[in-house]
Design a protein around this motif. Structure first.
Motif, short mmCIF file in Angstrom:
data_model
loop_
_atom_site.label_atom_id
_atom_site.label_comp_id
_atom_site.label_asym_id
_atom_site.label_seq_id
_atom_site.Cartn_x
_atom_site.Cartn_y
_atom_site.Cartn_z
N SER A 73 0.56 -1.03 0.00
CA SER A 73 -0.07 -0.05 -0.01
C SER A 73 0.79 1.06 0.02
CB SER A 73 -1.00 0.02 1.15
OG SER A 73 -0.30 -0.08 2.42
N ASP A 74 2.14 1.30 0.56
CA ASP A 74 2.90 2.36 0.54
C ASP A 74 4.02 2.29 -0.29
OD1 ASP A 74 4.24 0.39 2.04
OD2 ASP A 74 4.45 1.87 3.74
N ASN A 75 4.28 1.15 -1.06
CA ASN A 75 5.05 1.07 -2.13
C ASN A 75 6.64 0.79 -1.42
OD1 ASN A 75 6.03 0.74 -5.01
ND2 ASN A 75 6.58 2.80 -5.16
N VAL A 76 6.51 0.20 -0.05
CA VAL A 76 7.85 0.01 0.34
C VAL A 76 7.89 -1.63 0.56
CG1 VAL A 76 8.97 0.03 2.60
CG2 VAL A 76 7.60 2.04 2.13
N PRO A 77 9.08 -2.20 0.11
CA PRO A 77 9.28 -3.45 -0.04
C PRO A 77 9.06 -4.47 1.38
CG PRO A 77 11.41 -2.61 -0.54
CD PRO A 77 10.36 -1.58 -0.41
N PHE A 78 8.61 -5.58 1.28
CA PHE A 78 8.30 -6.33 2.53
C PHE A 78 9.75 -6.85 3.06
CE2 PHE A 78 4.51 -7.60 -0.09
CZ PHE A 78 3.47 -7.29 0.83
N GLN A 79 10.67 -7.06 2.20
CA GLN A 79 11.80 -7.62 2.63
C GLN A 79 13.09 -6.59 2.77
OE1 GLN A 79 11.66 -12.36 2.58
NE2 GLN A 79 11.31 -11.41 0.29
N ILE A 80 14.08 -7.23 3.33
CA ILE A 80 15.36 -6.28 3.11
C ILE A 80 16.43 -6.90 2.67
CG2 ILE A 80 14.41 -4.70 5.22
CD1 ILE A 80 16.81 -6.14 6.95
N ALA A 81 17.50 -6.19 2.30
CA ALA A 81 18.76 -6.98 1.75
C ALA A 81 19.84 -7.58 2.79
CB ALA A 81 19.57 -5.90 0.72
N TYR A 82 20.63 -8.58 2.52
CA TYR A 82 21.34 -8.99 3.29
C TYR A 82 22.35 -8.04 4.19
CZ TYR A 82 24.66 -12.37 5.38
OH TYR A 82 25.61 -12.82 6.32
N GLN A 83 22.86 -7.05 3.22
CA GLN A 83 23.81 -6.28 3.79
C GLN A 83 23.13 -5.19 4.52
OE1 GLN A 83 25.22 -3.31 0.64
NE2 GLN A 83 24.11 -4.12 -0.71
N ASP A 84 22.03 -5.00 4.33
CA ASP A 84 21.23 -4.02 5.39
C ASP A 84 21.01 -4.87 6.87
OD1 ASP A 84 20.94 -1.68 3.86
OD2 ASP A 84 19.00 -2.54 2.73
N ALA A 85 20.71 -6.09 6.68
CA ALA A 85 20.41 -6.83 7.82
C ALA A 85 21.65 -6.99 8.56
CB ALA A 85 19.92 -8.41 7.41
N THR A 86 22.78 -7.20 8.06
CA THR A 86 23.93 -7.19 8.82
C THR A 86 24.32 -5.97 9.28
OG1 THR A 86 25.08 -7.17 6.47
CG2 THR A 86 24.82 -9.18 7.70
N ASN A 87 24.00 -4.97 8.51
CA ASN A 87 24.62 -3.39 8.98
C ASN A 87 23.70 -3.25 10.49
OD1 ASN A 87 26.39 -2.98 7.11
ND2 ASN A 87 24.82 -2.05 5.89
N LEU A 88 22.35 -3.40 10.43
CA LEU A 88 21.47 -3.20 11.52
C LEU A 88 21.90 -4.12 12.64
CD1 LEU A 88 18.23 -2.67 9.50
CD2 LEU A 88 19.55 -0.96 10.28
N MET A 89 22.14 -5.14 12.39
CA MET A 89 22.60 -6.12 13.66
C MET A 89 23.81 -5.86 14.30
SD MET A 89 21.04 -9.76 12.92
CE MET A 89 21.96 -10.01 11.48
N ARG A 90 24.70 -4.96 13.43
CA ARG A 90 25.97 -4.89 13.92
C ARG A 90 25.75 -3.92 15.36
NH1 ARG A 90 28.90 -5.95 9.41
NH2 ARG A 90 28.20 -4.24 8.46
N VAL A 91 24.64 -3.03 15.03
CA VAL A 91 24.45 -1.85 16.15
C VAL A 91 23.23 -1.97 17.05
CG1 VAL A 91 25.84 -0.24 14.76
CG2 VAL A 91 23.45 -0.47 13.99
N MET A 92 22.94 -1.06 17.60
CA MET A 92 21.65 -1.06 18.47
C MET A 92 21.62 -2.35 19.60
SD MET A 92 20.25 1.71 18.32
CE MET A 92 18.63 1.50 18.92
N PRO A 93 22.73 -2.55 20.16
CA PRO A 93 22.57 -3.84 21.08
C PRO A 93 21.71 -3.63 22.24
CG PRO A 93 24.57 -2.61 21.57
CD PRO A 93 23.90 -2.01 20.52
N LYS A 94 21.08 -2.68 22.60
CA LYS A 94 20.13 -2.31 23.56
C LYS A 94 18.77 -3.00 23.34
CE LYS A 94 18.25 1.81 25.94
NZ LYS A 94 17.83 2.93 25.91
N TYR A 95 18.53 -3.13 22.13
CA TYR A 95 17.27 -3.80 21.85
C TYR A 95 17.41 -5.07 21.19
CZ TYR A 95 15.57 1.05 22.82
OH TYR A 95 15.26 2.23 23.21
N LYS A 96 16.57 -6.04 21.35
CA LYS A 96 16.70 -7.18 20.57
C LYS A 96 16.19 -7.07 19.14
CE LYS A 96 15.72 -10.39 24.54
NZ LYS A 96 14.84 -11.40 25.19
#
Lengths: 437, 239
Positions: A73-96
């Motif tokens: 409905s908002d033209n945003v894809p459902f999934q994300i790329a592997y490099q974004d996933a790994t980038n995001l997981m590397r930071v923000m340890p405060k939250y699961k």
């Protein structure tokens, strides 16, 4: 007077068995069909994790090209790329938060004669289990260290444990996943969230995976995705490494944010990440952004309960209406046939209101019987669906709400349908039927 | 007991206006046994329906046991009918699906008596008409005379002050008719006011007073007392 009316209703229904049978069947058919449709609609719309629904958020990134179109409905894809996933997981340890995707293996024990089983697996991080309230029968998730350093460890579910070993605590044992041996570190209790909210690709009501392995193994052992791979960029992905570095969208990403503050904090972090990627010219669109949706919003966004489901419910209730209209005709004929008795009752002191109530109780009893038979019809309908169509195991099951709704809907609908015949009969002039000269 | 003053009853259709009762005046004292006669279409049934609170009047006043019924709601009229009036019909009008006990029970149910009270009254009423042994029988299992006795038991069970009988012996043979009339006379002797519509002059003669309705008006007034006959030919006479 209610018990008296009930006695009269039972006598009246027994006195006209054919008419009663026809009316009960008409109501039962209508209720059976409408309850089948309503159950499917209700169960598809069930919140699979109500206790944490507002704390779990699906993460979406508008990382695609300027002209890319997505079926959302908002033209945003459902999934994300592997490099974004790994980038995001590397930071923000405060939250699961965790990334994941579906893969599959040929599974066997070390016993040479064991016939391999083909099973789907979820590649994810250890947080998956605590975020989604997955309970362990034996053992525990792999350690944080294993999430960082590729180690061949696996968590299996109880069904697979039973298939492989006949049950029991088999943590520490090794099994083959394709050609590699993995050590079992945990065995989870049966866990079947429906809809399968954490990954709605390839069907919202698919079975959960039976194996869970660390995401970090994905790059090391080139574990393919068994789910959707959404590419939007013209790029060469000849090898698995190419895919990992590509803009192909194939992972799901979830975060657990316990309160509004955490959500805002995480949203700011994601916005910062998107801005950074825009600066790097990786995210091309002006409207590049990050979106967070909690479980219910995510289910609505994915249209888990589709329009066709609502249409089906509407059509089924139209059918119920047709059944009720037929019943109104039969009721009217039956009630008007009993008008002489009503005349006598009126002469003996029954008020219009009492005659009206008496007939409504009769209609209500009819609705109750029709509703109960309709419940049997609905059960048969749902069983038919379960037996003949894959993926209906959960949704074609009546829960207590639906079970209790059937007779209530039947009684309300028939009482509503019976108002006119009851009103007609209570307004007949008693003197007409008492005249004998 | 019953006082009707200047009652008019008009049935109105799109094209026709029919005056069923015109300036109808009648007074029936408590404990009286009145026979109503008249040719077919004269207004006897309309009179009976109005007297029994089954139809509204177009104009005039009707007082039943000292209470005017003009302006009462359906609920109030039903309660009054239930408490004060008993009906006996030519066709018996028993409810076919209910046994004798349940038929006699009908008016008592609407009266709100307790189970115990109802049981006592039903058993007493059926005993009075000699049918206590057949309580569980359906009306279809009885003769016409027995059915009429059940109808009388039903009318009496609530101990009404006023009994309206519409050709109570019309469907019975002479022996049964005699028995039913004797029963009604006994009931009357115990103080119940009875108004009986009949075509039979012999039956009418057994009442204390005979009134005749012709063209919706009271036109004859006769008192039978110990074989003495007094005629009063004034129309719309009030006793």
């Amino acid at each position: 007077m209610f018990s008296y009316y009930l006695q009269l209703a039972a006598k009246s229904l027994k006195s006209t068995p054919i008419t009663t049978l026809l009316m009960v069947l008409a109501i039962a058919c209508g209720i059976g069909i409408s309850m089948t449709a309503l159950t499917l609609n209700h169960m598809t719309g069930t919140n699979p994790i109500p206790e944490k629904s507002s704390q779990l958020f699906a993460v979406q990134l508008q990382s695609s090209g300027k002209t890319s179109e997505w079926p959302t409905s908002d033209n945003v894809p459902f999934q994300i790329a592997y490099q974004d996933a790994t980038n995001l997981m590397r930071v923000m340890p405060k939250y699961k938060h965790t990334a994941m995707y579906k893969t599959g293996f040929s599974v066997r024990t070390l016993e040479p004669k064991f016939a391999p089983l083909l099973r789907t697996a979820r590649v994810t991080t250890r947080h998956f289990f605590s975020m989604f309230n997955v309970k362990f029968l034996y053992g525990a998730p792999w350690s944080e260290k294993v999430d960082e350093n590729p180690t061949l460890q696996v968590v299996i579910n109880q069904d697979l444990n039973n298939k492989l070993f006949g049950g029991g605590d088999n943590t520490g044992k090794e099994i083959f996943l394709d050609d590699k041996t993995y050590q079992i570190v945990g065995i989870i209790e049966p866990w079947h969230p429906k809809p399968k909210f954490y990954d709605l690709n390839n069907g919202s009501f698919q079975s959960t995976e039976q194996l869970f392995i660390p995401l970090v193994l994905s790059s090391t052992y080139e574990l393919p995705s068994f789910g959707n791979n959404n590419g939007w960029k013209d790029e060469r992905n000849n090898t698995f490494k190419d895919k990992l570095a590509s803009e192909v969208l194939w992972l799901q990403y979830w975060a657990e944010l316990p309160d509004a503050e955490a959500k805002e904090h995480f949203q700011q972090f994601l916005t910062g990440y998107v801005d950074e990627q825009k600066k790097l010219a990786r995210f091309e669109r002006d409207d590049a952004r990050a979106v967070l949706r909690n479980v219910q919003q995510w289910l609505d966004y994915n249209e888990v309960v589709g329009d066709d489901s609502y249409v089906l419910v509407a059509v089924s209730f139209m059918f119920l209406t047709v059944c009720l209209v037929n019943s109104i005709g039969l009721l009217l004929a039956k009630f008007l046939r009993s008008a002489p008795s009503v005349g006598v009752r009126r002469a003996l002191g029954a008020s219009k209101g009492q005659v009206f109530s008496q007939h409504l109780v009769e209609v209500g009893l009819l609705g109750l019987i029709g509703g109960l038979l309709g419940l049997v019809f609905a059960y048969l309908g749902l069983t038919l669906l379960k037996n003949n169509f894959a993926g209906f195991d959960f949704v074609a099951t009546m829960d207590m709400v639906m079970f209790l709704s059937a007779p209530v809907i039947a009684i309300c609908a028939t009482v509503l349908a019976g108002v006119y015949p009851a009103w007609r009969v209570c307004n007949t002039l008693p003197s007409i039927y008492l005249k004998t000269q | 007991m019953l006082v009707m003053s200047g009652i008019n009853k008009v049935y109105q259709t799109e094209q026709v206006q029919t005056h069923a009762l015109r300036e109808f005046n009648l007074s029936v004292a408590e404990g009286e046994f009145v026979a109503v006669t008249g040719p077919s279409g004269s207004g006897k049934t309309t009179f009976l329906n109005i007297a029994g609170l089954l139809e509204n009047i177009s104009s005039g006043d009707y007082q039943l046991d000292g209470q005017s019924i003009v302006g009462l709601s359906d609920r109030e009229l039903s309660r009054l009918r239930n408490e004060k009036i008993g009906f006996i019909f030519q066709g018996f009008n028993l409810i076919p699906d209910l046994n004798l006990y349940e038929n006699v029970d009908v008016p008592l149910r609407y009266r709100g008596f307790s189970n115990k009270e109802r049981k006592q009254k039903i058993e007493h009423a059926l005993e009075t008409v000699g049918l206590s042994a057949r309580m569980k029988h359906l009306p279809s299992q009885l003769s016409g005379g027995q059915q009429q006795r059940v109808a009388i038991a039903r009318a009496l069970a609530g101990e009404p002050k006023f009994l309206l009988a519409d050709e109570p012996t019309g469907n019975l043979d002479s022996l049964m008719a005699k028995q039913v009339m004797e029963l009604l006379e006994n009931i009357n002797k115990q103080g119940t006011t009875i108004v009986m519509v009949t075509h039979d002059p012999e039956l009418a003669r057994r009442a204390q007073r005979n009134i005749q309705i012709v063209d919706g008006q009271l036109c004859d007034f006769t008192i039978y007392q110990g074989g003495t006959v007094n005629n009063d030919t004034d129309k719309n006479a009030v006793a």
